[in-house]
Design an enzyme around this catalytic site. Structure first.
Site, PDB file in Angstrom:
ATOM      1  N   CYS A  82       0.803  -1.224   0.000  1.00  0.00           N
ATOM      2  CA  CYS A  82       0.000   0.000   0.000  1.00  0.00           C
ATOM      3  C   CYS A  82       0.832   1.268   0.000  1.00  0.00           C
ATOM      4  O   CYS A  82       0.281   2.362  -0.129  1.00  0.00           O
ATOM      5  CB  CYS A  82      -0.932   0.012   1.216  1.00  0.00           C
ATOM      6  SG  CYS A  82      -0.058  -0.035   2.794  1.00  0.00           S
ATOM      7  N   GLU A 120      -7.307  -6.035  -0.016  1.00  0.00           N
ATOM      8  CA  GLU A 120      -7.271  -5.063   1.080  1.00  0.00           C
ATOM      9  C   GLU A 120      -6.187  -4.044   0.814  1.00  0.00           C
ATOM     10  O   GLU A 120      -5.109  -4.376   0.325  1.00  0.00           O
ATOM     11  CB  GLU A 120      -6.994  -5.801   2.400  1.00  0.00           C
ATOM     12  CG  GLU A 120      -6.913  -4.903   3.630  1.00  0.00           C
ATOM     13  CD  GLU A 120      -5.476  -4.474   3.967  1.00  0.00           C
ATOM     14  OE1 GLU A 120      -5.308  -3.631   4.862  1.00  0.00           O
ATOM     15  OE2 GLU A 120      -4.534  -4.976   3.312  1.00  0.00           O
ATOM     16  N   ARG A 165      -8.126   2.584  12.508  1.00  0.00           N
ATOM     17  CA  ARG A 165      -7.462   2.053  11.311  1.00  0.00           C
ATOM     18  C   ARG A 165      -8.480   1.865  10.196  1.00  0.00           C
ATOM     19  O   ARG A 165      -9.303   0.944  10.230  1.00  0.00           O
ATOM     20  CB  ARG A 165      -6.783   0.720  11.642  1.00  0.00           C
ATOM     21  CG  ARG A 165      -5.929   0.150  10.507  1.00  0.00           C
ATOM     22  CD  ARG A 165      -5.316  -1.173  10.911  1.00  0.00           C
ATOM     23  NE  ARG A 165      -4.283  -1.606   9.968  1.00  0.00           N
ATOM     24  CZ  ARG A 165      -3.017  -1.215  10.026  1.00  0.00           C
ATOM     25  NH1 ARG A 165      -2.622  -0.397  10.977  1.00  0.00           N
ATOM     26  NH2 ARG A 165      -2.136  -1.643   9.145  1.00  0.00           N
ATOM     27  N   ARG A 167      -9.344   0.953   6.370  1.00  0.00           N
ATOM     28  CA  ARG A 167      -8.847   0.242   5.205  1.00  0.00           C
ATOM     29  C   ARG A 167     -10.004  -0.033   4.244  1.00  0.00           C
ATOM     30  O   ARG A 167     -11.146  -0.170   4.664  1.00  0.00           O
ATOM     31  CB  ARG A 167      -8.195  -1.091   5.612  1.00  0.00           C
ATOM     32  CG  ARG A 167      -6.873  -0.932   6.378  1.00  0.00           C
ATOM     33  CD  ARG A 167      -5.807  -0.334   5.488  1.00  0.00           C
ATOM     34  NE  ARG A 167      -4.504  -0.243   6.102  1.00  0.00           N
ATOM     35  CZ  ARG A 167      -4.040   0.817   6.746  1.00  0.00           C
ATOM     36  NH1 ARG A 167      -4.813   1.881   6.915  1.00  0.00           N
ATOM     37  NH2 ARG A 167      -2.819   0.848   7.247  1.00  0.00           N
TER      38      ARG A 167
END
Length: 364
Positions: A82, A120, A165, A167
């Site tokens: 990422c 993801e 967090r 995502r």
């Protein structure tokens, strides 16, 4: 390359960019069988093998793996790198070699034609390059015949873990009936607190504590006055997380310096330990290899997925493949989305997702 094992779970999973096995663990707890996984980082592989002993892990560069020799799988998953899309990186996207690794995922999807896929990545993937990066990803998957749903999910809202967090999770199905049955999990109450993960009455190893000899000790000592809060050291100030959760853990924790979140316990001011960081990702019984350094363990924790979030998504994927219809989230009409996305992709997939917690869908 491998012979198919007997007595495997009803649904088989292959995992690309497997890291230490967070996605694999999430599917395994829901009854799936991870038939093989791939990871290039040798230290992450050590942690993976320590905790996922029954999985065939191929350590090496994905470019060197012949997809035709790998076992077929019902589900292919990938938490692909990422950094090229993250706000914490340079955001070069497909101009970065790491961004181009997405097309390696497509190589395996074309060869294996799995029933379902899970990808993801960081939330910023959606808005990167004014939405062009995300558009390429979606169109590539659609061209392979996949019906897609995706959603930005926060660990503290969907995993009952006190970490902020966010995502994005992209779910695809080859069959439209499976796609129609799948829904993302609903938000759940956050009942786990910082105190469930951090024991301020337990002394940790001295190496985690700041001392008066530390460069930033005076600043930290003046600023950190609560045991119920997680702090971050910035260049000239200390940031207190006032939401009562841990800030987003990042791979930068493994680069040294002061990137690891900080707390005050009864023995002084210290960094979170690697084990605590893994607990903030939802690992309940992880075993940390003694031969792997703290810097590598911090990096692994920051790169990992939040296991409880994966477990909930995996449960719903398997349920959809099994023919079970769940009712959790409401979808926005596809035609409405495709008209609106041309105008304000960043807005609708930024604050709208965060505030309304809605699910956006695209059909092939």
């Amino acid at each position: 390359m491998f012979e198919k094992e007997e007595n495997m779970g009803r649904y088989s999973v292959a995992s690309l960019f497997a890291g230490i096995g967070g996605i694999c663990k999430g599917f395994e707890t829901q009854g799936a069988s991870v038939v093989w996984a791939n990871e290039i980082d040798k230290y992450a592989c050590q942690t993976y093998r320590t905790n996922m002993k029954s999985t065939v892990l191929i350590e090496g560069d994905i470019y060197d793996i012949d997809e035709k020799k790998m076992l077929d799988a019902d589900i292919i998953t990938a938490g692909f790198p990422c950094q090229s899309f993250s706000v914490a990186g340079k955001q070069l996207g497909f101009k970065d070699a790491r961004g181009n690794l997405f097309f390696e995922i497509m190589r395996f999807i074309r060869a294996k034609q799995p029933k379902a896929i899970l990808l993801e990545n960081v939330k910023n993937l959606v808005s990167h390059d004014d939405g062009n990066t995300f558009k390429i990803i979606i169109e590539s998957l659609k061209e392979e015949g996949y019906y897609l749903k995706y959603k930005v999910m926060n660990t503290m809202e969907y995993g009952n873990i006190p970490q902020n967090r966010e995502r994005i999770y992209i779910i695809g199905f080859r069959k439209q009936d499976d796609y129609n049955r799948f829904v993302f999990p609903n938000p759940i109450s956050l009942t786990n607190r910082l105190s469930d993960i951090i024991n301020c009455n337990e002394k940790q190893e001295d190496k985690y504590y700041y001392t008066e000899k530390s460069k930033f000790y005076d600043l930290l000592n003046q600023s950190i006055d609560k045991q119920s809060t997680v702090y971050q050291l910035r260049r000239v100030y200390v940031r207190e997380n006032k939401k009562g959760v841990c800030p987003t853990l990042t791979a930068n924790m493994g680069t040294g310096g002061n990137n690891v979140p900080i707390i005050r316990d009864r023995y002084g001011i210290r960094k979170l330990t690697p084990f605590e960081c893994f607990k903030f990702q939802g690992y309940k019984d992880i075993v940390l290899p003694t031969q792997v350094s703290d810097s590598q363990l911090y990096k692994q924790a920051g790169n990992s997925v939040s296991v409880p979030v994966i477990e909930r998504i995996a449960k719903n994927i398997i349920s959809a493949l099994s023919g079970n219809k769940l009712k959790e989230t409401v979808s926005i009409d596809t035609d409405y989305y495709e008209d609106y996305v041309q105008l304000t992709l960043g807005d609708i997939l930024g604050e709208a997702i965060k505030e309304k917690q809605e699910e956006y869908t695209l059909s092939a």
